[in-house]
Design an enzyme around this catalytic site. Structure first.
Site, mmCIF file in Angstrom:
data_model
loop_
_atom_site.group_PDB
_atom_site.id
_atom_site.type_symbol
_atom_site.label_atom_id
_atom_site.label_comp_id
_atom_site.label_asym_id
_atom_site.label_seq_id
_atom_site.Cartn_x
_atom_site.Cartn_y
_atom_site.Cartn_z
ATOM 1 N N CYS A 70 0.836 -1.313 0.048
ATOM 2 C CA CYS A 70 0.097 0.287 -0.122
ATOM 3 C C CYS A 70 0.806 1.338 -0.327
ATOM 4 O O CYS A 70 1.900 1.404 0.614
ATOM 5 C CB CYS A 70 -0.838 0.169 1.451
ATOM 6 S SG CYS A 70 -2.044 1.310 1.326
ATOM 7 N N ASN A 71 0.593 1.998 -1.013
ATOM 8 C CA ASN A 71 1.409 3.560 -1.204
ATOM 9 C C ASN A 71 0.840 4.116 0.167
ATOM 10 O O ASN A 71 2.109 4.778 0.514
ATOM 11 C CB ASN A 71 1.260 3.803 -2.500
ATOM 12 C CG ASN A 71 1.870 3.457 -3.824
ATOM 13 O OD1 ASN A 71 2.955 3.175 -3.823
ATOM 14 N ND2 ASN A 71 1.182 2.107 -3.811
ATOM 15 N N GLU A 162 -12.724 -0.775 -5.476
ATOM 16 C CA GLU A 162 -13.777 -1.294 -3.986
ATOM 17 C C GLU A 162 -14.509 -2.083 -4.193
ATOM 18 O O GLU A 162 -15.369 -3.812 -3.723
ATOM 19 C CB GLU A 162 -12.842 -1.571 -2.935
ATOM 20 C CG GLU A 162 -10.939 -1.318 -2.380
ATOM 21 C CD GLU A 162 -10.937 -2.578 -1.992
ATOM 22 O OE1 GLU A 162 -11.359 -3.600 -0.808
ATOM 23 O OE2 GLU A 162 -9.270 -2.390 -1.491
HETATM 24 N N1 DGL Z 1 -4.068 0.924 -1.996
HETATM 25 C C1 DGL Z 1 -3.195 1.734 -1.592
HETATM 26 C C2 DGL Z 1 -2.533 2.285 -2.090
HETATM 27 O O1 DGL Z 1 -1.679 2.383 -2.744
HETATM 28 C C3 DGL Z 1 -4.540 2.341 -0.894
HETATM 29 C C4 DGL Z 1 -5.434 2.544 -0.969
HETATM 30 C C5 DGL Z 1 -6.828 3.347 0.101
HETATM 31 O O2 DGL Z 1 -7.007 2.065 1.098
HETATM 32 O O3 DGL Z 1 -6.761 4.462 0.149
HETATM 33 O O4 DGL Z 1 -2.316 3.660 -1.536
#
Ligand code: DGL
Length: 270
Positions: A70-71, A162
């Protein structure tokens, strides 16, 4: 020898898929915090606490190395976790560095001073929390000079993915790319700075046009993980079995993951 992959939800499956194709002998334990997704609209303290809880669960499952796919967690929580929380025999790695190394054409571990690179105008698409953290610009500044980064916080895209509503996701991607192009009409490169976005990568590419190369993380992260495990084989951990864990409804998450990975994928309650 299990390696953990943490994400706020389903998006990290893009990293899981690339990593498991690249390293078929490594069991991966995937943790999706589906009950609390999206992280992108949460504040940094909240993201820090949720990420710690998920990573602790992965340590318990026998993972000594955890990739924060997750970024948003990498941007808002990783540094704080590494500074005071991760035990000395464990490692938690984020997803920004492999991406920035690719963008700046650096080899792993090249710590030479920042220098001029080919790309001058970079468009970053990410969640609001990642954009707010400025973690991407910080990591980039360690490696490159003279790069202008324009960001677009892509509100709504993660929720649409999602929910499995890819038509809405496509429409949102188009409007976010238009908004970015109003600020930076001719980017040299675009970065998909959220693990959910590769799911709609074709929509980003179509909206950006053929002249803008798109940097997407899964393959870059998988290559960097393979490289890391070669140098640090002891970090494969004691866990023997791969599994999928979720804080959400296992049935619902399994169905969504099965559609996405195109093979039956069983999630269990974390
Ligand atoms: N998939 C996640 C990312 O790479 C975060 C998405 C989220 O939960 O807002 O940032």
């Amino acid at each position: 020898m299990a390696v953990g992959i943490f994400d706020s939800g389903l998006g990290g499956l893009t990293v899981y898929r690339a990593a498991s194709e690249r390293l078929p002998d490594v069991p991966f334990v995937y943790f999706g915090d589906n009950a609390h997704t999206p992280y992108g609209v949460r504040d940094a303290d909240d993201i820090y606490e949720l990420t710690k809880a998920g990573v602790s669960r992965l340590f318990e499952a026998g993972c000594d190395l955890v990739i924060l796919a997750c970024n948003t967690a990498s941007a808002a929580a990783l540094r704080r976790m590494q500074e005071g929380w991760v035990p000395s025999d464990k490692r938690v790695l984020g997803v920004f560095v492999p991406l920035i190394e690719a963008l700046t054409e650096r080899q792993w571990g090249d710590n030479s001073p920042p220098r001029e690179v080919a790309v001058k105008h970079v468009a970053l698409f990410a969640t609001p929390a990642t954009v707010r953290s400025r973690a991407f610009q910080r990591e980039l500044a360690f490696r490159a000079i003279g790069v202008d980064v324009e960001t677009q916080a892509c509100a709504g895209v993660v929720d649409a993915i999602e929910e499995g509503d890819l038509i809405l996701a496509e429409a949102l991607v188009r409007s976010h790319v238009d908004a970015l192009k109003r600020k930076m009409p001719n980017p040299d490169a675009a970065v998909l700075g959220c693990t959910h976005y590769p799911i709609v990568e074709d929509d980003f590419k179509a909206a950006l046009g053929p002249d803008v190369p798109v940097f997407s993380q899964p393959a870059l992260v998988a290559a960097s993980l393979a490289d890391y495990l070669e140098r640090r084989p002891e970090m494969r951990g004691s866990g023997e079995v791969g599994m999928f864990l979720t804080t959400g409804d296992p049935q619902r998450v399994s169905d969504q993951a099965t559609r996405f990975l195109r093979r039956r994928t069983e999630f269990h309650a974390a």
